[in-house]
Write a protein that holds these residues in place. Sequence first.
Motif, short mmCIF file in Angstrom:
data_model
loop_
_atom_site.label_atom_id
_atom_site.label_comp_id
_atom_site.label_asym_id
_atom_site.label_seq_id
_atom_site.Cartn_x
_atom_site.Cartn_y
_atom_site.Cartn_z
N ILE A 46 0.85 -1.18 0.00
CA ILE A 46 0.00 0.00 0.00
C ILE A 46 0.89 1.24 0.00
CG2 ILE A 46 -0.23 -0.02 2.54
CD1 ILE A 46 -3.13 1.01 2.07
N TYR A 47 0.54 2.19 -0.84
CA TYR A 47 1.36 3.38 -1.02
C TYR A 47 0.66 4.61 -0.46
CZ TYR A 47 4.03 0.53 -4.33
OH TYR A 47 4.79 -0.47 -4.91
N GLU A 48 1.42 5.44 0.20
CA GLU A 48 0.93 6.75 0.63
C GLU A 48 1.85 7.81 0.05
OE1 GLU A 48 -0.45 7.19 4.75
OE2 GLU A 48 -0.02 5.05 5.05
N SER A 49 1.28 8.90 -0.38
CA SER A 49 2.09 9.95 -1.02
C SER A 49 1.67 11.32 -0.53
CB SER A 49 1.95 9.86 -2.54
OG SER A 49 0.60 10.10 -2.93
N SER A 50 2.55 12.27 -0.73
CA SER A 50 2.26 13.65 -0.33
C SER A 50 3.11 14.60 -1.16
CB SER A 50 2.53 13.88 1.16
OG SER A 50 3.90 13.65 1.44
N ALA A 51 2.71 15.85 -1.18
CA ALA A 51 3.48 16.89 -1.86
C ALA A 51 3.54 18.12 -0.98
CB ALA A 51 2.84 17.23 -3.20
N SER A 52 4.66 18.78 -0.98
CA SER A 52 4.79 20.05 -0.27
C SER A 52 5.46 21.05 -1.21
CB SER A 52 5.61 19.88 1.02
OG SER A 52 6.92 19.46 0.73
N VAL A 53 5.05 22.31 -1.08
CA VAL A 53 5.59 23.36 -1.94
C VAL A 53 5.98 24.56 -1.10
CG1 VAL A 53 4.20 22.61 -3.91
CG2 VAL A 53 3.31 24.36 -2.37
N THR A 54 6.89 25.34 -1.60
CA THR A 54 7.24 26.63 -1.00
C THR A 54 7.17 27.69 -2.08
OG1 THR A 54 9.60 26.22 -1.40
CG2 THR A 54 8.73 25.59 0.75
N PHE A 55 6.97 28.93 -1.65
CA PHE A 55 6.90 30.04 -2.60
C PHE A 55 8.24 30.73 -2.70
CE2 PHE A 55 2.30 30.20 -1.11
CZ PHE A 55 1.85 29.49 -2.22
N ALA A 290 -12.04 8.99 13.03
CA ALA A 290 -11.27 8.92 11.78
C ALA A 290 -12.22 8.87 10.60
CB ALA A 290 -10.38 7.67 11.77
N LYS A 291 -11.68 9.15 9.43
CA LYS A 291 -12.42 8.86 8.21
C LYS A 291 -12.49 7.35 8.04
CE LYS A 291 -11.53 10.94 4.46
NZ LYS A 291 -10.77 11.37 3.26
N LYS A 292 -13.62 6.87 7.53
CA LYS A 292 -13.79 5.42 7.38
C LYS A 292 -12.69 4.79 6.53
CE LYS A 292 -18.84 5.04 7.80
NZ LYS A 292 -20.07 4.60 7.10
N ASP A 293 -12.29 5.49 5.44
CA ASP A 293 -11.32 4.88 4.53
C ASP A 293 -9.89 4.97 5.03
OD1 ASP A 293 -10.86 7.57 4.13
OD2 ASP A 293 -11.19 7.54 1.96
N HIS A 294 -9.68 5.56 6.22
CA HIS A 294 -8.35 5.53 6.84
C HIS A 294 -8.14 4.20 7.58
CE1 HIS A 294 -7.48 10.14 6.99
NE2 HIS A 294 -7.66 9.67 5.77
N LEU A 295 -9.22 3.50 7.86
CA LEU A 295 -9.15 2.22 8.57
C LEU A 295 -9.55 1.13 7.59
CD1 LEU A 295 -11.02 3.31 11.84
CD2 LEU A 295 -8.62 3.65 11.23
N LYS A 296 -8.72 0.10 7.45
CA LYS A 296 -8.94 -0.88 6.39
C LYS A 296 -8.90 -2.30 6.94
CE LYS A 296 -6.78 2.25 3.06
NZ LYS A 296 -8.04 2.76 2.49
N TRP A 331 -5.36 -2.54 8.72
CA TRP A 331 -4.33 -1.56 8.41
C TRP A 331 -4.89 -0.16 8.60
CZ3 TRP A 331 0.55 -2.27 8.53
CH2 TRP A 331 1.44 -1.32 8.02
N VAL A 332 -3.99 0.80 8.82
CA VAL A 332 -4.37 2.19 9.04
C VAL A 332 -3.50 3.08 8.17
CG1 VAL A 332 -4.66 4.02 10.75
CG2 VAL A 332 -4.97 1.64 11.43
N VAL A 333 -4.11 4.03 7.48
CA VAL A 333 -3.37 4.99 6.67
C VAL A 333 -3.61 6.40 7.21
CG1 VAL A 333 -3.49 3.53 4.62
CG2 VAL A 333 -5.25 5.27 4.99
N ARG A 334 -2.78 7.33 6.76
CA ARG A 334 -2.84 8.72 7.23
C ARG A 334 -2.97 8.75 8.75
NH1 ARG A 334 -0.02 10.48 3.69
NH2 ARG A 334 -0.82 10.62 1.57
N GLN A 335 -2.02 8.08 9.37
CA GLN A 335 -2.13 7.81 10.80
C GLN A 335 -2.23 9.07 11.65
OE1 GLN A 335 0.41 4.72 12.41
NE2 GLN A 335 0.69 3.79 10.40
N ASN A 336 -1.52 10.11 11.28
CA ASN A 336 -1.51 11.32 12.11
C ASN A 336 -2.76 12.17 11.95
OD1 ASN A 336 -0.89 12.11 9.54
ND2 ASN A 336 0.81 13.47 10.10
#
Length: 343
Positions: A46-55, A290-296, A331-336
């Motif tokens: 299972i993959y989790e991804s994120s993006a961060s940007v600065t100006f 939690a959101k339902k889809d964070h718990l699997k 399993w749990v995603v987006r744990q924080n």
Amino acid sequence: MAVSYTGAKVAQSEYPDIIQEVYSDSPTFRGETIEIVEGHKSGMDIYESSASVTFSAANYGAVTADNVALSTEKSTVDLKTFNVEGIIDESSLFGTRFEKTMKAGAYEVVSDEFDKKVLIQVQPATSAKLENGVWNGATTATKAAIAALTPGAGQGSITAGAQALVAAMPTTFFDSIPATMLYNNSQSKAVPGAGLGDYLKVTGTTVTASNIVAEYVKIYDAIPNDVLVMTGEDAPVIFAPKGDYKLIKSVNRVQGAALQENFVGSNFNDMYFNDIKIIFVDLVGFRIAAKKDHLKLVMDLLSDSSQLIIEKEANASTRRIVKIINTMNTWVVRQNWNVLYNG
């Protein structure tokens, strides 16, 4: 005239039905609580991804800065396979009411009534046990790992209360949702790999009718604002022990309309706290927001949990075997983003 009788006396009539056990419902396996993920035999990546940007200052020429950071982490969910199995020796039913529904012939010992009124209960009993295991249970290895953690007061540490709740859980073949929240090997955590989960901790206590509102306020306040504003299928929910429903109804009756501004609902399947839906499950001590889809719940096939296999033993035996095989884990995603009360 005197009447005499020699021999054992037995009842000459019987209640027509077989009184069956009452088994708890299995809403998780109907897809009503958390996300069910099918199609996996021994494990799932299972993959989790994120993006961060600065100006940076506007640049009309060649790109000189790299203001975008993209991150992708792969975790592997190991599935656990286990079964329910047994041997039915119907010769033990001779001399009972079930003998009446056995076919003629010395080899024919299968009772149609026994199958329809007694044996049929194996499946709902298994479903009830699986449902309970999703919310209250831990493997021997997970129990040991959680017991070895150092408890603390702040975020990023487990409470001694959580350790006690896990120690009291049934020892199971797969980890429940709270056990997985507390300890997992996700590569998407702040500290990747096996260890404490990244859940949002709310230190709890024993919830009673006198403090249930205050304790639910703690849960509500811990939900991240970006999650709290989500609506529809993305809206967060509170998973709570079934016993909380009775506390809520008792308190609502005692304290009246003022309290109902917090708890609003007409029945077990329709209850809200500050507009957050409450789903009552087999949790013990813990509560989760939690959101339902964070718990699997990851598995091979959902239908495995209801597929009762009944076959004759080999070598012309009159006995039969029963078996239900399951492969699954949580399993749990987006744990924080997920709140664990008593964590």
